[in-house]
Design a protein around this motif. Structure first.
Motif, PDB file in Angstrom:
ATOM      1  N   ARG A 146       0.816  -1.208   0.000  1.00  0.00           N
ATOM      2  CA  ARG A 146       0.000   0.000   0.000  1.00  0.00           C
ATOM      3  C   ARG A 146       0.859   1.272   0.000  1.00  0.00           C
ATOM      4  O   ARG A 146       0.430   2.326   0.454  1.00  0.00           O
ATOM      5  N   ASP A 147       2.095   1.138  -0.499  1.00  0.00           N
ATOM      6  CA  ASP A 147       2.976   2.307  -0.622  1.00  0.00           C
ATOM      7  C   ASP A 147       2.832   2.832  -2.050  1.00  0.00           C
ATOM      8  O   ASP A 147       3.692   2.618  -2.915  1.00  0.00           O
ATOM      9  N   PHE A 148       1.739   3.539  -2.294  1.00  0.00           N
ATOM     10  CA  PHE A 148       1.400   3.960  -3.654  1.00  0.00           C
ATOM     11  C   PHE A 148       2.379   5.002  -4.191  1.00  0.00           C
ATOM     12  O   PHE A 148       2.637   5.047  -5.392  1.00  0.00           O
ATOM     13  N   ARG A 149       2.915   5.846  -3.313  1.00  0.00           N
ATOM     14  CA  ARG A 149       3.882   6.852  -3.762  1.00  0.00           C
ATOM     15  C   ARG A 149       5.148   6.175  -4.294  1.00  0.00           C
ATOM     16  O   ARG A 149       5.708   6.587  -5.315  1.00  0.00           O
ATOM     17  N   LYS A 150       5.598   5.146  -3.578  1.00  0.00           N
ATOM     18  CA  LYS A 150       6.775   4.414  -4.056  1.00  0.00           C
ATOM     19  C   LYS A 150       6.464   3.730  -5.378  1.00  0.00           C
ATOM     20  O   LYS A 150       7.311   3.698  -6.288  1.00  0.00           O
ATOM     21  N   ALA A 151       5.259   3.177  -5.504  1.00  0.00           N
ATOM     22  CA  ALA A 151       4.874   2.514  -6.752  1.00  0.00           C
ATOM     23  C   ALA A 151       4.893   3.505  -7.918  1.00  0.00           C
ATOM     24  O   ALA A 151       5.327   3.162  -9.027  1.00  0.00           O
ATOM     25  N   ILE A 152       4.457   4.726  -7.674  1.00  0.00           N
ATOM     26  CA  ILE A 152       4.488   5.761  -8.723  1.00  0.00           C
ATOM     27  C   ILE A 152       5.926   6.068  -9.121  1.00  0.00           C
ATOM     28  O   ILE A 152       6.260   6.173 -10.311  1.00  0.00           O
ATOM     29  N   ASP A 153       6.811   6.202  -8.124  1.00  0.00           N
ATOM     30  CA  ASP A 153       8.232   6.471  -8.413  1.00  0.00           C
ATOM     31  C   ASP A 153       8.842   5.340  -9.221  1.00  0.00           C
ATOM     32  O   ASP A 153       9.635   5.573 -10.144  1.00  0.00           O
ATOM     33  N   LEU A 154       8.474   4.094  -8.889  1.00  0.00           N
ATOM     34  CA  LEU A 154       9.004   2.952  -9.622  1.00  0.00           C
ATOM     35  C   LEU A 154       8.508   2.928 -11.065  1.00  0.00           C
ATOM     36  O   LEU A 154       9.247   2.534 -11.982  1.00  0.00           O
TER      37      LEU A 154
END
Length: 564
Positions: A146-154
């Motif tokens: 649920r770390d959506f910000r990290k997923a966006i960065d990836l």
């Protein structure tokens, strides 16, 4: 040329009701070196296995002699987050009917292969799907956490390193941005995708953003464009119908929904939406057909609800068939549990008695509803609140009842994180079909709870409606104001779980409390699937109110520790 993967290290789930198919597929996979192969003969067995572990590959039949079909199994697995983004799901079926293929395609499996299946065809499809999935392996881990910000960065990192899967990565990034409430950034990503190529998903995504920000005319224009060039893209039909209703073009919206239902008749939500609109416009024959279809195809669906039963009750009432109408209401109550079903069925029952000039019975039910609304803290939608107020006024309970209904509605207002978000309706009416978190379906307030769990949990939920972090004096005052409500002991709020921050909206606080109570119940009584599903539903609603907040990750972790 794409790298040919080593399929011997992967885990497999084979879902088919014929053991001979299990043997055939197992032999094929063993030629690839596979050793980790599980089998299921129906949807119930498949969901049970998917609940316990995640598989790299799922090969699923479409038609089963009993229980849910392949489309519904995938639908539930996605809805309950039982499969990873990197899981390869391939339908293997002998079913060639257009409506079946369309229905399966709506769930977007990674492949649809007609039987008889050959070894070379299976390997080719697996390699093709894996090539796309590899780009999302790290993103999937961040998403699962649920770390959506990290997923966006990836997503950005992958896009910078390799443009091979640019379209899929942009689609993922846009969906994540919407999930985080970053509407303008999501709009920019959709426009970026459109600048590369006329992507149907990007154009539909832009239309959805127009819709949620109240720009209905541009949304209508884009959605008609999508349908004219891609007549099988069903997601656009659903949103076009919603948009047309906002513009007041209800008859046109009905035609759009009817066309979509003809293309793909096995969607429970779409059939129910069609029935609701047809009933509203007094097209009773069409409404009855849609509601009955919703009940039929929803028998084994995760989206099965009481709504079509109550819709049929209203139709029978309009046809002056009181006995049939009351029978459908009773069917809804006996088939579904939960306070939301009780309230809604009583509202329909009171309306029907009013139609039949039985004022005394209507007044009795209205008075009971008036007593029940506030303590249950139901998240009533605007339309339901309006119906409630009309009922109270007709029953002579006007002023006091209206105040209570208004108070309940105020308490259920969604958390508004940005100017754009103010146009998004209650979370119960919004759900993600794929990666974009806005949809047309109407879901129950919570997953129905079975009797054994309900008797223990509901009183605790009622006791936890005050904010977790409320000062003792306020909590005492709240208890004094509702002396009949059971008190929740401090032990119900596990010390291992975080309490709601002081800046949380009231609705999010209530959801945190509810998740705590359900988790504590399972800690005491042991894991059970009903309470776990209820907890997942509560956490999913929190994700829409406070997306990306650390408390959501902690609640998911607490639930995971209880899994058998």
């Amino acid at each position: 040329m794409a790298e040919i993967l080593d399929w011997s290290k992967k885990s497999y789930l084979l879902i088919d009701d014929f053991s001979i198919v299990h043997r055939m597929l197992r032999e094929m996979l063993r030629k690839f070196g596979a050793t980790s192969i599980d089998t299921a003969k129906n949807g119930a067995e498949a969901i049970a296995l998917l609940t316990r572990r995640q598989y790299d590959v799922v090969l699923c039949d479409y038609n089963f002699s009993e229980g849910p079909n392949g489309q519904q199994i995938l639908e539930e697995a996605r809805h309950r987050d039982l499969i990873a983004l990197t899981t390869i799901w391939i339908m293997v079926s002998s079913e060639k009917a257009v409506e079946t293929v369309m229905g399966a395609a709506e769930q977007a499996p990674d492949g649809y292969i007609l039987k008889p299946l050959t070894e070379s065809t299976l390997l080719s499809r697996l390699n093709r799907a894996a090539d796309r999935k590899q780009a999302f392996s790290e993103i999937d881990k961040a998403y699962a956490a649920r770390d959506f910000r990290k997923a966006i960065d990836l997503c950005d990192q992958r896009l910078a390193a390799n443009r091979l899967h640019a379209a899929d990565l942009l689609r993922m990034k846009a969906g994540l941005l919407v999930k985080c409430g970053d509407i303008q950034d999501a709009r920019a990503v959709y426009e970026q995708a459109m600048s590369i190529r006329d992507q149907v998903w990007a154009k539909t995504g832009l239309a959805k953003l127009h819709y949620v920000t109240g720009q209905y005319s541009p949304a209508k224009f884009l959605l008609y464009e999508v349908i004219s060039t891609n007549p099988s893209y069903l997601d656009a039909y659903d949103y076009l119908a919603q948009t047309l209703q906002k513009l007041g073009d209800n008859e046109e919206a009905l035609q759009v929904l009817e066309n979509a239902a003809l293309l793909s008749p096995y969607s429970v939500i779409r059939q129910n939406n069609l029935g609701d609109l047809a009933l509203k416009l007094d097209h009773l024959q069409l409404a009855e057909r849609a509601f009955r279809m919703s009940i039929e195809v929803g028998e084994h669906s995760v989206f099965r609800s009481a709504s079509p039963y109550l819709g049929l009750a209203k139709i029978y009432a309009k046809k002056k068939q009181l006995g049939e109408a009351l029978h459908m209401i009773e069917s809804a109550r006996s088939s579904f549990e939960g306070d939301d079903v009780k309230i809604r069925s009583k509202l329909v029952e009171a309306q029907i008695y009013s139609m039949f000039k039985q004022a005394e019975k209507a007044h009795e039910i209205a008075a009971q509803l008036q007593r029940d609304i506030a303590p249950l803290r139901l998240q009533l939608g605007e339309e339901m609140t309006s119906e409630m107020n009309q009922l109270f006024a007709a029953a002579g309970l006007g002023a006091e009842a209206a105040q209570k209904a208004a108070a309940t509605q105020s308490a259920s207002e969604p958390y508004k994180t940005s100017a754009a978000a103010t146009n998004i309706s209650s979370p119960e009416k919004i759900e993600a079909p794929t990666l974009v978190t806005i949809h047309t379906q109407q879901k129950p307030v919570s997953t129905p709870m079975q009797a054994a769990a309900k008797d223990n949990v509901i009183p605790l939920v009622k006791a936890s409606v005050q904010p977790v972090s409320a000062p003792p004096a306020k909590a005492a005052d709240a208890a004094a104001a509702s002396p009949q409500a059971p008190q929740a002991p401090n032990a119900l709020m596990p010390s291992s779980l975080p309490t709601a921050p002081s800046d949380f909206p009231d609705k999010a606080r209530t959801l945190v409390n509810r998740a705590h109570v359900l988790l504590q119940f399972m800690q005491r009584q042991g894991y059970n699937a009903v309470s776990a599903e209820e907890t997942r539903s509560v956490i999913a609603r929190m994700e829409k109110l406070v997306p990306g907040h650390a408390i959501i990750k902690d609640l998911h972790a607490a639930l995971d520790t209880l899994l058998p």
